[in-house]
Design a protein around this motif. Structure first.
Motif, mmCIF file in Angstrom:
data_model
loop_
_atom_site.group_PDB
_atom_site.id
_atom_site.type_symbol
_atom_site.label_atom_id
_atom_site.label_comp_id
_atom_site.label_asym_id
_atom_site.label_seq_id
_atom_site.Cartn_x
_atom_site.Cartn_y
_atom_site.Cartn_z
ATOM 1 N N TRP A 269 -6.698 -7.754 -11.605
ATOM 2 C CA TRP A 269 -6.298 -7.709 -10.198
ATOM 3 C C TRP A 269 -5.538 -6.414 -9.920
ATOM 4 O O TRP A 269 -4.851 -5.874 -10.794
ATOM 5 N N THR A 270 -5.648 -5.964 -8.655
ATOM 6 C CA THR A 270 -4.952 -4.732 -8.283
ATOM 7 C C THR A 270 -3.451 -5.004 -8.117
ATOM 8 O O THR A 270 -3.023 -6.153 -8.027
ATOM 9 N N PHE A 271 -2.691 -3.919 -8.027
ATOM 10 C CA PHE A 271 -1.232 -4.013 -7.859
ATOM 11 C C PHE A 271 -0.875 -4.917 -6.680
ATOM 12 O O PHE A 271 -0.054 -5.831 -6.790
ATOM 13 N N LYS A 272 -1.547 -4.668 -5.540
ATOM 14 C CA LYS A 272 -1.219 -5.448 -4.325
ATOM 15 C C LYS A 272 -1.538 -6.921 -4.511
ATOM 16 O O LYS A 272 -0.760 -7.793 -4.125
ATOM 17 N N CYS A 288 7.074 -5.123 -14.174
ATOM 18 C CA CYS A 288 6.625 -4.801 -15.542
ATOM 19 C C CYS A 288 6.224 -3.319 -15.603
ATOM 20 O O CYS A 288 6.098 -2.657 -14.569
ATOM 21 N N ASP A 289 5.991 -2.820 -16.810
ATOM 22 C CA ASP A 289 5.672 -1.391 -16.974
ATOM 23 C C ASP A 289 4.448 -0.990 -16.157
ATOM 24 O O ASP A 289 4.401 0.070 -15.536
ATOM 25 N N ARG A 290 3.441 -1.880 -16.157
ATOM 26 C CA ARG A 290 2.213 -1.541 -15.422
ATOM 27 C C ARG A 290 2.494 -1.453 -13.923
ATOM 28 O O ARG A 290 2.018 -0.542 -13.235
ATOM 29 N N CYS A 291 3.285 -2.403 -13.408
ATOM 30 C CA CYS A 291 3.586 -2.373 -11.971
ATOM 31 C C CYS A 291 4.402 -1.138 -11.606
ATOM 32 O O CYS A 291 4.203 -0.535 -10.544
ATOM 33 N N LEU A 292 5.332 -0.752 -12.498
ATOM 34 C CA LEU A 292 6.147 0.425 -12.187
ATOM 35 C C LEU A 292 5.267 1.665 -12.056
ATOM 36 O O LEU A 292 5.463 2.507 -11.178
ATOM 37 N N VAL A 293 4.228 1.775 -12.913
ATOM 38 C CA VAL A 293 3.310 2.915 -12.822
ATOM 39 C C VAL A 293 2.466 2.808 -11.553
ATOM 40 O O VAL A 293 2.364 3.748 -10.760
ATOM 41 N N TRP A 297 1.069 4.698 -7.089
ATOM 42 C CA TRP A 297 -0.250 5.146 -6.648
ATOM 43 C C TRP A 297 -0.348 5.041 -5.143
ATOM 44 O O TRP A 297 0.189 4.129 -4.523
ATOM 45 N N LYS A 298 -1.148 5.954 -4.555
ATOM 46 C CA LYS A 298 -1.182 6.018 -3.083
ATOM 47 C C LYS A 298 -1.947 4.844 -2.494
ATOM 48 O O LYS A 298 -2.885 4.339 -3.085
ATOM 49 N N GLU A 299 -1.520 4.427 -1.272
ATOM 50 C CA GLU A 299 -2.174 3.319 -0.562
ATOM 51 C C GLU A 299 -3.685 3.489 -0.505
ATOM 52 O O GLU A 299 -4.430 2.559 -0.753
ATOM 53 N N GLN A 300 -4.137 4.745 -0.165
ATOM 54 C CA GLN A 300 -5.580 4.898 0.068
ATOM 55 C C GLN A 300 -6.389 4.728 -1.212
ATOM 56 O O GLN A 300 -7.586 4.695 -1.184
ATOM 57 N N ASP A 301 -5.673 4.641 -2.354
ATOM 58 C CA ASP A 301 -6.396 4.453 -3.607
ATOM 59 C C ASP A 301 -6.773 2.997 -3.840
ATOM 60 O O ASP A 301 -7.457 2.683 -4.803
ATOM 61 N N GLU A 302 -6.307 2.101 -2.964
ATOM 62 C CA GLU A 302 -6.482 0.656 -3.201
ATOM 63 C C GLU A 302 -7.945 0.281 -3.471
ATOM 64 O O GLU A 302 -8.243 -0.439 -4.414
ATOM 65 N N GLU A 303 -8.865 0.813 -2.622
ATOM 66 C CA GLU A 303 -10.271 0.428 -2.783
ATOM 67 C C GLU A 303 -10.840 0.943 -4.100
ATOM 68 O O GLU A 303 -11.533 0.233 -4.825
ATOM 69 N N GLU A 304 -10.501 2.203 -4.408
ATOM 70 C CA GLU A 304 -10.989 2.771 -5.667
ATOM 71 C C GLU A 304 -10.400 1.999 -6.845
ATOM 72 O O GLU A 304 -11.077 1.679 -7.823
ATOM 73 N N GLY A 315 -8.337 1.177 -13.657
ATOM 74 C CA GLY A 315 -7.992 2.222 -12.700
ATOM 75 C C GLY A 315 -7.905 3.593 -13.343
ATOM 76 O O GLY A 315 -7.320 4.516 -12.793
ATOM 77 N N CYS A 316 -8.521 3.763 -14.540
ATOM 78 C CA CYS A 316 -8.315 5.008 -15.293
ATOM 79 C C CYS A 316 -9.264 6.130 -14.920
ATOM 80 O O CYS A 316 -9.032 7.267 -15.253
ATOM 81 N N ARG A 317 -10.377 5.815 -14.294
ATOM 82 C CA ARG A 317 -11.402 6.853 -14.182
ATOM 83 C C ARG A 317 -11.113 7.900 -13.124
ATOM 84 O O ARG A 317 -11.874 8.825 -12.960
ATOM 85 N N GLY A 318 -10.050 7.717 -12.402
ATOM 86 C CA GLY A 318 -9.755 8.691 -11.366
ATOM 87 C C GLY A 318 -9.191 9.994 -11.921
ATOM 88 O O GLY A 318 -8.429 10.654 -11.245
ATOM 89 N N GLY A 319 -9.536 10.380 -13.136
ATOM 90 C CA GLY A 319 -9.127 11.664 -13.685
ATOM 91 C C GLY A 319 -7.650 11.706 -14.001
ATOM 92 O O GLY A 319 -7.234 11.545 -15.138
ATOM 93 N N ARG A 320 -6.826 11.841 -12.949
ATOM 94 C CA ARG A 320 -5.396 12.029 -13.215
ATOM 95 C C ARG A 320 -4.766 10.791 -13.824
ATOM 96 O O ARG A 320 -3.704 10.867 -14.407
ATOM 97 N N ARG A 321 -5.419 9.641 -13.674
ATOM 98 C CA ARG A 321 -4.825 8.437 -14.250
ATOM 99 C C ARG A 321 -5.208 8.255 -15.710
ATOM 100 O O ARG A 321 -4.624 7.467 -16.414
ATOM 101 N N ARG A 322 -6.247 8.968 -16.091
ATOM 102 C CA ARG A 322 -6.732 8.810 -17.456
ATOM 103 C C ARG A 322 -5.590 9.057 -18.441
ATOM 104 O O ARG A 322 -4.793 9.970 -18.265
ATOM 105 N N GLY A 323 -5.494 8.266 -19.452
ATOM 106 C CA GLY A 323 -4.500 8.505 -20.488
ATOM 107 C C GLY A 323 -3.205 7.757 -20.287
ATOM 108 O O GLY A 323 -2.387 7.706 -21.175
ATOM 109 N N LEU A 324 -3.005 7.159 -19.096
ATOM 110 C CA LEU A 324 -1.788 6.364 -18.938
ATOM 111 C C LEU A 324 -1.844 5.208 -19.928
ATOM 112 O O LEU A 324 -2.868 4.534 -20.031
#
Ligand SMILES: C[S@@+](CC[C@H](N)C(=O)[O-])C[C@H]1O[C@@H](n2cnc3c(N)ncnc32)[C@H](O)[C@@H]1O
Length: 388
Positions: A269-272, A288-293, A297-304, A315-324
């Motif tokens: 499930w997504t953060f929201k 939790c750690d995941r929620c803090l990260v 993330w920006k609102e408009q990222d919700e759908e992605e 949610g890792c494939r958006g490039g900048r999130r990779r590796g979290l």
């Protein structure tokens, strides 16, 4: 002369892996690792205090595809209860149910309410009484959830007056509106769904349905984490007469003293979505750690986020999130929605303590072997590859 020596102490690995902490500020009771825990270790096996069937969301009836008493999938040659939609796998199950959850009075009451909205007259004699002796009521009352935990008091009040109209065969003494409200809260905060094996709908989508709900007194002490370190399994269609037990296993190595947490819903499930459910049903905001990260993330990222998290990327494939770290861990333990959307945990280690390296899915029971299920080579996920 020495009398016989006491038996040797059990090896350290056999010591109980769980300790109850009476109160962690802001979280209530909690379970922590009493010693270092290996991936796949069984942490808890728990029997239900109370089990009840899920209603079919399409028509509000009970599903007739499983036994109304032991909840196993039904084969041919079943016997029916007085309430025609409920079926049992055998005469012993039918007989047990007629003494407990399906007394003649309870079945008649449900039939009449469903067909005509009328309430049945009370029955005389013992045959009409629901037997609740199997239910450890005090244990149930000790679980989290109070009368005041309802956003609106109308539902518990309506239920209470319905119960009051239905209750002549029961002893209504002490059954106050507050108790009804508290029991509803306890159910909302503590019930575990026993799932049907994941099936495929007519449109090719994966269908997941709850077969029954159960309240498990020890498992109810697990707090929630959106990146859990434990995972619960059930084997309702298993051959054992303890088929309604749930089993909680460690997802990875856990050091002594670390809190043991489950996820209260699918990890994809997504953060929201997660924050909404936790606030509405459990009364807390997750930090939790995941929620803090993910909070950042920006609102408009919700759908992605929804698309990638469901697919199993965390949610890792958006490039900048990779590796979290949260993304990587999530991808290790989550089966993509296209398969069954379940959570993976290793099979138990051998008696010698050797870890299996084989992951089991808690939704479909499939097994997956491989050290690097997170490999992001850009291709599609393989999902479950070793047949259960
Ligand atoms: C199933 S109970 C878990 C055991 C509970 N702590 C107790 O004392 O019985 C669920 C409740 O525990 C608390 N809880 C669980 N996870 C939490 C978390 N991550 N943060 C804060 N409170 C949490 C909330 O009050 C929630 O409604």
């Amino acid at each position: 002369m020495h009398s016989s020596l006491p038996p040797p102490p059990p090896p350290p690995s056999a010591a109980t892996p769980i300790r109850v902490v009476p109160d962690i500020p802001g979280r209530g009771r909690a379970l922590v690792a009493a010693r270092a825990i290996k991936p796949g270790e069984v942490l808890l096996t728990d029997s239900p205090l109370l089990l009840y069937p899920a209603l079919d969301s399409a028509d509000g009836s009970f599903s007739s595809s499983f036994c109304g008493h032991c909840y196993r999938t039904l084969a041919a040659g079943v016997s029916r209860s007085p309430l025609a939609s409920v079926r049992f796998c055998s005469e012993p199950c039918r007989a047990m149910a007629l003494l407990s959850s399906h007394t003649p009075w309870a079945c008649r009451a449900l039939s009449m309410i469903r067909s005509a909205g009328r309430l049945p007259p009370p029955l005389d004699g013992a045959e009409g009484r629901s037997q609740v002796a199997f239910l450890d009521f005090r244990r149930l009352l000790s679980l989290q959830g109070d009368a005041g935990d309802h956003a609106s008091p109308e539902l518990p009040l309506a239920l209470h007056s319905l119960m009051g109209s239905l209750s002549p065969p029961l002893d209504p003494a002490g059954f106050s509106p507050e108790l009804t409200a508290a029991l509803l809260s306890k159910d909302r905060m503590n019930a575990f769904g026993l799932m049907e094996p994941a099936g495929v709908g007519s449109g090719g989508e994966v269908e997941k349905r709850v077969r029954a709900y159960g309240i498990y007194p020890n498992a109810s002490l697990f707090n929630h984490d959106c990146l859990p370190n434990t995972c619960r399994f059930d084997y309702v269609d298993g051959g054992s007469d303890r088929n309604t037990e749930i089993i909680v296993r460690a997802i990875h190595e856990i050091p002594e003293g670390r809190e043991l947490c489950l996820s209260y819903f699918p990890v994809n499930w997504t953060f929201k979505e997660r924050q909404k459910r936790l606030l509405e049903d459990y009364g807390f905001s997750c930090a939790c750690d995941r929620c803090l990260v993910e909070k950042g993330w920006k609102e408009q990222d919700e759908e992605e986020e929804k698309r990638t998290t469901r697919r199993g990327d965390g949610g890792c494939r958006g490039g900048r999130r990779r590796g979290l770290p949260a993304c990587l861990l999530l991808r290790e333990i989550h089966v993509p929605e296209g398969n069954c959307g379940g959570t993976l945990a290793p099979l138990p280690p051998s008696p010698q303590g050797v870890t299996s390296g084989v992951m089991e899915c808690n939704a479909c029971g499939g097994l997956r072997k491989g050290d690097d299920p997170c490999d992001d080579g850009g291709g599609e996920d393989d999902g479950i590859v070793v047949d259960g």
